[in-house]
Design a protein around this motif. Structure first.
Motif, PDB file in Angstrom:
ATOM      1  N   ASN A  77       0.864  -1.180   0.000  1.00  0.00           N
ATOM      2  CA  ASN A  77       0.000   0.000   0.000  1.00  0.00           C
ATOM      3  C   ASN A  77       0.903   1.234   0.000  1.00  0.00           C
ATOM      4  OD1 ASN A  77      -1.625   2.198   0.670  1.00  0.00           O
ATOM      5  ND2 ASN A  77      -2.972   0.997   1.991  1.00  0.00           N
ATOM      6  N   HIS A  78       1.072   1.846  -1.174  1.00  0.00           N
ATOM      7  CA  HIS A  78       1.934   3.020  -1.292  1.00  0.00           C
ATOM      8  C   HIS A  78       1.239   4.308  -0.854  1.00  0.00           C
ATOM      9  CE1 HIS A  78       3.876   0.290  -4.287  1.00  0.00           C
ATOM     10  NE2 HIS A  78       4.993   0.882  -3.896  1.00  0.00           N
ATOM     11  N   THR A  79      -0.087   4.307  -0.826  1.00  0.00           N
ATOM     12  CA  THR A  79      -0.834   5.549  -0.587  1.00  0.00           C
ATOM     13  C   THR A  79      -1.093   5.831   0.886  1.00  0.00           C
ATOM     14  OG1 THR A  79      -3.043   4.537  -0.686  1.00  0.00           O
ATOM     15  CG2 THR A  79      -2.026   5.179  -2.792  1.00  0.00           C
ATOM     16  N   ALA A 123      -8.405   1.359   0.494  1.00  0.00           N
ATOM     17  CA  ALA A 123      -6.967   1.154   0.350  1.00  0.00           C
ATOM     18  C   ALA A 123      -6.576   0.883  -1.097  1.00  0.00           C
ATOM     19  CB  ALA A 123      -6.517  -0.003   1.234  1.00  0.00           C
ATOM     20  N   HIS A 124      -7.521   0.425  -1.900  1.00  0.00           N
ATOM     21  CA  HIS A 124      -7.245   0.047  -3.288  1.00  0.00           C
ATOM     22  C   HIS A 124      -7.523   1.167  -4.286  1.00  0.00           C
ATOM     23  CE1 HIS A 124      -6.807  -4.323  -2.446  1.00  0.00           C
ATOM     24  NE2 HIS A 124      -7.587  -4.016  -1.423  1.00  0.00           N
ATOM     25  N   TYR A 126      -6.485   4.175  -5.160  1.00  0.00           N
ATOM     26  CA  TYR A 126      -5.443   4.812  -5.973  1.00  0.00           C
ATOM     27  C   TYR A 126      -4.150   3.995  -6.041  1.00  0.00           C
ATOM     28  CZ  TYR A 126      -8.562   8.769  -5.189  1.00  0.00           C
ATOM     29  OH  TYR A 126      -9.663   9.583  -5.123  1.00  0.00           O
ATOM     30  N   GLU A 127      -4.177   2.791  -5.501  1.00  0.00           N
ATOM     31  CA  GLU A 127      -2.958   1.972  -5.431  1.00  0.00           C
ATOM     32  C   GLU A 127      -2.658   1.296  -6.773  1.00  0.00           C
ATOM     33  OE1 GLU A 127       0.289   0.381  -4.812  1.00  0.00           O
ATOM     34  OE2 GLU A 127      -0.532   1.558  -3.151  1.00  0.00           O
ATOM     35  N   HIS A 128      -1.414   1.391  -7.218  1.00  0.00           N
ATOM     36  CA  HIS A 128      -1.040   0.855  -8.534  1.00  0.00           C
ATOM     37  C   HIS A 128      -0.463  -0.557  -8.491  1.00  0.00           C
ATOM     38  CE1 HIS A 128       2.888   2.422  -7.135  1.00  0.00           C
ATOM     39  NE2 HIS A 128       3.408   1.482  -7.891  1.00  0.00           N
ATOM     40  N   SER A 129       0.002  -1.021  -7.327  1.00  0.00           N
ATOM     41  CA  SER A 129       0.784  -2.264  -7.286  1.00  0.00           C
ATOM     42  C   SER A 129      -0.016  -3.491  -7.713  1.00  0.00           C
ATOM     43  CB  SER A 129       1.368  -2.486  -5.890  1.00  0.00           C
ATOM     44  OG  SER A 129       0.365  -2.686  -4.916  1.00  0.00           O
ATOM     45  N   THR A 154      -4.062  -5.351  -0.361  1.00  0.00           N
ATOM     46  CA  THR A 154      -2.961  -4.410  -0.157  1.00  0.00           C
ATOM     47  C   THR A 154      -2.425  -4.524   1.268  1.00  0.00           C
ATOM     48  OG1 THR A 154      -4.510  -2.637   0.430  1.00  0.00           O
ATOM     49  CG2 THR A 154      -3.743  -2.715  -1.855  1.00  0.00           C
TER      50      THR A 154
END
Length: 291
Positions: A77-79, A123-124, A126-129, A154
């Motif tokens: 989770n990068h955001t 959590a999902h 805006y997450e790109h992974s 995430t």
């Protein structure tokens, strides 16, 4: 519930160029197999121009082994949004290739059995992974004429305990539901350079990819040995910047419970091969685990 793409047009094309890129990645693709020995794969999640070919090696191996019913895709989770451990609950994900269904039954079972995960869509958002993995799955499932589903997860917390709890929960859910599953661990390896504030060693530009590869292979060897504790120990000792160790740890735990006996590194590269920039260099690996 619909999850719309957020990095189409940046990390990967948003138009017909996406199909052209995937066709080029998979131009050596063999026939779909039926062995179903692969339990998990590791794939990078950078822009396709940098890491797409490496990611395609994981999916090529899975396709030629046989597509599963459900891909459980874990990524960092990068955001910072949403639950620290967030399972996307239900609905579908959209990409330029169309929609793919979330395996809601499997998602709920994983969250319940894990004791640590929440059903959470925020959590999902805006997450790109995880998003960048989906077109590979869509492309190959369309080629095979199969309806494949996904369970996106995430991770904002990544350590041995999370990996062991989630890996066990995914295995128990697959057994309880009789679901044929492959786990995808979405991760990039070293993030080197001033842009990342991480310069653990100095080297000439032409030597950097080799030095980065050496550091990454200290972790990759742990993955190839199914060594979750060793992976996290090395990470801490090196202060390594791999972004998805929890996803990889989960894949290892699930794979061992599912009877995996061997691993294979299929491809490794760095972003330097494309960018030639020393300001920011990222390592990428394709790995599969098999029964």
């Amino acid at each position: 519930m619909i999850r719309y793409p957020t990095v189409a047009g940046s990390f990967y094309p948003s138009d017909e160029a996406l199909i052209e890129m995937l066709e080029e990645f998979f131009k050596d693709l063999g026939e779909e197999g039926s062995k179903r020995r692969i339990t998990a794969g590791v794939a990078p999640h950078a822009g396709y121009v940098f890491s797409g070919y490496t990611a395609s090696r994981t999916y090529k191996a899975i396709f030629e082994d046989g597509l599963p019913e459900t891909f459980v895709i874990l990524g960092p989770n990068h955001t910072g949004l949403g639950s620290p451990i967030a399972v996307y609950p239900e609905g579908e994900w959209l990409t330029p290739l169309g929609s793919i269904e979330v395996d809601a039954e499997m998602a709920k079972a994983i969250a319940k059995l894990s004791g640590i995960a929440d059903l959470d869509e925020l959590a999902h958002k805006y997450e790109h992974s995880i998003e960048v993995q989906v077109p590979f799955i869509q492309y190959l499932s369309e080629l095979a004429g199969k309806d494949v589903r996904i369970v996106p997860i995430t991770l904002g917390i990544q350590d041995e305990d999370v990996s062991k709890a989630l890996g066990k929960a995914i295995f128990e859910a697959s057994e309880e539901l009789g679901r044929d599953v492959v786990v995808i661990a979405s991760t990039d390896f070293m993030h080197y350079g001033p842009a990342y504030g991480y310069v653990p060693f100095r080297a000439r530009a032409d030597e950097l990819p080799h030095r980065i590869k050496e550091w990454d292979f200290r972790l990759i060897r742990r993955v190839l040995d199914f060594d979750v504790d060793g992976l996290f120990r090395e990470l801490r000792e090196m202060r390594h910047t791999m972004c998805g160790p929890g996803a990889v740890g989960t894949a290892i735990v699930y794979s061992r419970l599912a009877g995996a006996l061997e691993t294979e590194l299929l491809h490794y590269t760095t972003s330097f091969e494309v960018s030639r920039s020393t300001e920011a260099i990222v390592g990428y690996a394709s790995i599969v685990m098999r029964k």
